[in-house]
Design an enzyme around this catalytic site. Structure first.
Site, PDB file in Angstrom:
ATOM      1  N   ASN A   7       0.874  -1.160   0.000  1.00  0.00           N
ATOM      2  CA  ASN A   7       0.000   0.000   0.000  1.00  0.00           C
ATOM      3  C   ASN A   7       0.920   1.221   0.000  1.00  0.00           C
ATOM      4  O   ASN A   7       1.448   1.601   1.040  1.00  0.00           O
ATOM      5  CB  ASN A   7      -0.895  -0.044   1.241  1.00  0.00           C
ATOM      6  CG  ASN A   7      -1.867   1.109   1.299  1.00  0.00           C
ATOM      7  OD1 ASN A   7      -1.805   2.032   0.486  1.00  0.00           O
ATOM      8  ND2 ASN A   7      -2.772   1.067   2.261  1.00  0.00           N
ATOM      9  N   ARG A  85      -2.383  -2.099  -3.547  1.00  0.00           N
ATOM     10  CA  ARG A  85      -3.598  -1.319  -3.356  1.00  0.00           C
ATOM     11  C   ARG A  85      -3.490  -0.082  -4.243  1.00  0.00           C
ATOM     12  O   ARG A  85      -2.533   0.694  -4.135  1.00  0.00           O
ATOM     13  CB  ARG A  85      -3.726  -0.893  -1.904  1.00  0.00           C
ATOM     14  CG  ARG A  85      -4.940  -0.041  -1.707  1.00  0.00           C
ATOM     15  CD  ARG A  85      -5.012   0.508  -0.321  1.00  0.00           C
ATOM     16  NE  ARG A  85      -6.240   1.270  -0.176  1.00  0.00           N
ATOM     17  CZ  ARG A  85      -6.397   2.248   0.685  1.00  0.00           C
ATOM     18  NH1 ARG A  85      -5.410   2.599   1.489  1.00  0.00           N
ATOM     19  NH2 ARG A  85      -7.534   2.890   0.757  1.00  0.00           N
ATOM     20  N   HIS A 174     -12.904   2.467  -0.251  1.00  0.00           N
ATOM     21  CA  HIS A 174     -12.908   1.421   0.784  1.00  0.00           C
ATOM     22  C   HIS A 174     -13.502   0.120   0.245  1.00  0.00           C
ATOM     23  O   HIS A 174     -13.989  -0.713   1.016  1.00  0.00           O
ATOM     24  CB  HIS A 174     -13.761   1.817   2.012  1.00  0.00           C
ATOM     25  CG  HIS A 174     -13.182   2.915   2.851  1.00  0.00           C
ATOM     26  ND1 HIS A 174     -13.972   3.843   3.481  1.00  0.00           N
ATOM     27  CD2 HIS A 174     -11.914   3.216   3.182  1.00  0.00           C
ATOM     28  CE1 HIS A 174     -13.205   4.691   4.159  1.00  0.00           C
ATOM     29  NE2 HIS A 174     -11.950   4.317   3.988  1.00  0.00           N
ATOM     30  N   ARG A 235     -11.936  14.888   7.870  1.00  0.00           N
ATOM     31  CA  ARG A 235     -12.700  15.256   6.666  1.00  0.00           C
ATOM     32  C   ARG A 235     -14.141  15.584   7.033  1.00  0.00           C
ATOM     33  O   ARG A 235     -14.746  14.904   7.853  1.00  0.00           O
ATOM     34  CB  ARG A 235     -12.697  14.102   5.652  1.00  0.00           C
ATOM     35  CG  ARG A 235     -11.392  13.955   4.917  1.00  0.00           C
ATOM     36  CD  ARG A 235     -11.391  12.741   4.009  1.00  0.00           C
ATOM     37  NE  ARG A 235     -10.460  11.738   4.486  1.00  0.00           N
ATOM     38  CZ  ARG A 235     -10.408  10.479   4.046  1.00  0.00           C
ATOM     39  NH1 ARG A 235     -11.253  10.070   3.123  1.00  0.00           N
ATOM     40  NH2 ARG A 235      -9.536   9.638   4.529  1.00  0.00           N
TER      41      ARG A 235
END
Ligand code: AMP
Length: 393
Positions: A7, A85, A174, A235
């Site tokens: 990742n 990823r 996700h 966020r």
């Protein structure tokens, strides 16, 4: 054989070496502060943590250090596949893809949709192809799972040309986690995934809910970017689209500053003025900190509203799944969310809810109420499985 899962972010690489069949983990590592001072590769082999300094702090250097570790463990030649990823696959990728030059170009073409993430993912892929020339490389996209959303769910009511010319639509993120926990929930309930209508709530630093019908995403709360939807750590989630113009004029900010504030200074942190970490907020709220209390209340209210919204996409809901650092641990947040979801027949079993923390999964709903599960997500394992499946296909 082992699969290396990578990742790659702009300044970090998360690594896991695992067996996709058994789930056994041989090594995890985190290269941090790449491109900055003090870069290091932190390793965990069999529960023993260790750090290796990376003087130059580059991706190739991080991979070279990783290779040395794999050599020392005698595992390098067992790495048959690398699963990456990748954040954004646009409308091009609805499944993982074996990485070729053509695929890499297509990932590059999606970079405008994820300017912070895709270039870092690509740099990681390039470095990994050099470091592991004999291993097959597979890209697993955060967005791919949501490509099954119907048009009614993924279109914004904006000028059609924005969609046709610039790809302005809802993509969702996700996906690996939502897909994994839906599979796990079906297994735990001993029911075929194909027959289940689930709402999955991935609640970590980033948060999203997903409507999963028969194992396919039919709606999700994140959109064109991972900023849409729920309140998150830093966020904002949904705001009035008129906000940008208003606050830019009122506070004298430019567009970059507004965007940065909505991504990094909002959410739990923005409301509480204290922290983006839910644990800290719970502790502070317990001491009477009004901002922390309000942040938690806004988080829960918006989450419950979003879960109820996903019920519209599904028609009826067979189960609700909590996952992610908050979903897997925050007992009070789960209880408060379920208390607001009487409309779906939700009801918590307090002692079962209290037990489901720190890696313990299970059912937390009271008998006769909407089946509600805590499931521990495992994105690395899912990426390894998807990588193996792609190579097998
Ligand atoms: P993640 O991004 O999935 O690692 O999740 C990070 C979030 O999970 C942070 O807001 C943490 O405060 C929260 N979290 C982790 N452990 C706990 C816990 N024991 N109780 C409440 N929240 C937790």
């Amino acid at each position: 054989m082992w699969t290396l899962v990578l990742n790659c972010g702009s300044s970090s690489v998360k690594v896991a070496l695992l067996n996709p069949d058994s789930g056994a983990v041989a090594l995890t590592a985190l290269a941090e502060r790449l491109g900055q001072g003090g870069a290091a590769l932190r390793l965990d082999v069999g529960g023993e943590p260790r750090a290796v300094a990376l003087a130059g702090g580059s991706y190739p250097e991080a991979f070279a250090a990783l290779l040395r570790e794999l050599d020392a463990l005698g595992l390098r030649s067992d790495v048959s596949a690398v699963g990456h990823r990748v954040v954004h696959g646009g409308e091009t990728f609805s499944a993982p893809a074996l990485i070729t030059d053509v695929v890499l170009d297509a990932i590059r073409a999606c970079s405008a949709l994820a300017p912070l993430h895709n270039p870092a993912n690509i740099a990681g892929i390039e470095a990994a192809r050099t470091a592991f020339p004999d291993a097959a490389q597979v890209a697993v996209f955060d967005t791919a799972f949501h490509q099954t959303m119907p048009e009614v769910a993924y279109r914004y009511a904006v000028p059609d040309a924005w969609y046709r010319q610039h790809g302005v639509r809802r993509y969702g993120f996700h996906g690996t986690s939502h897909a994994y926990v839906a599979q796990e929930a079906a297994r735990m309930l001993d029911r075929p995934l194909a027959e289940l209508n689930l709402v999955t709530a991935h609640l970590g630093n980033g948060c999203s809910v997903c409507a999963v019908q028969g194992g396919r995403s039919v709606d999700t709360s994140m959109g064109l970017t991972p900023l849409e939807g729920l309140v998150m750590g830093t966020r904002s989630g949904d705001v009035d689209p008129g906000l940008h113009d208003f606050i830019a004029r009122q506070a004298g900010l430019n567009l970059d500053q507004v965007t940065a504030a909505l991504n990094r200074e909002s959410g739990l942190l923005g409301v509480s003025q204290l922290s983006n970490d839910l644990r800290e907020l719970e502790a502070a709220a317990g001491r009477g900190h009004a901002g922390a209390r309000l942040a938690l209340d806004v988080f829960v209210y918006r989450l419950a509203k979003a879960v109820a919204g996903m019920a519209v996409a599904l028609g009826h809901v067979d189960g609700l799944v909590f996952t992610g650092g908050i979903g897997e641990n925050a007992v009070a947040v789960r209880a408060a969310t379920l208390a607001r979801l009487g409309i779906l027949g939700a009801g918590v079993d307090d002692s079962a809810n209290a037990r489901a923390v720190r890696g313990v999964s299970g059912t937390i709903s009271a008998p006769g109420r909407l089946t509600t599960l805590v499931v521990n997500t495992n994105e690395e394992l899912m990426i390894a499985r998807e990588t193996a499946r792609t190579l097998g296909a």
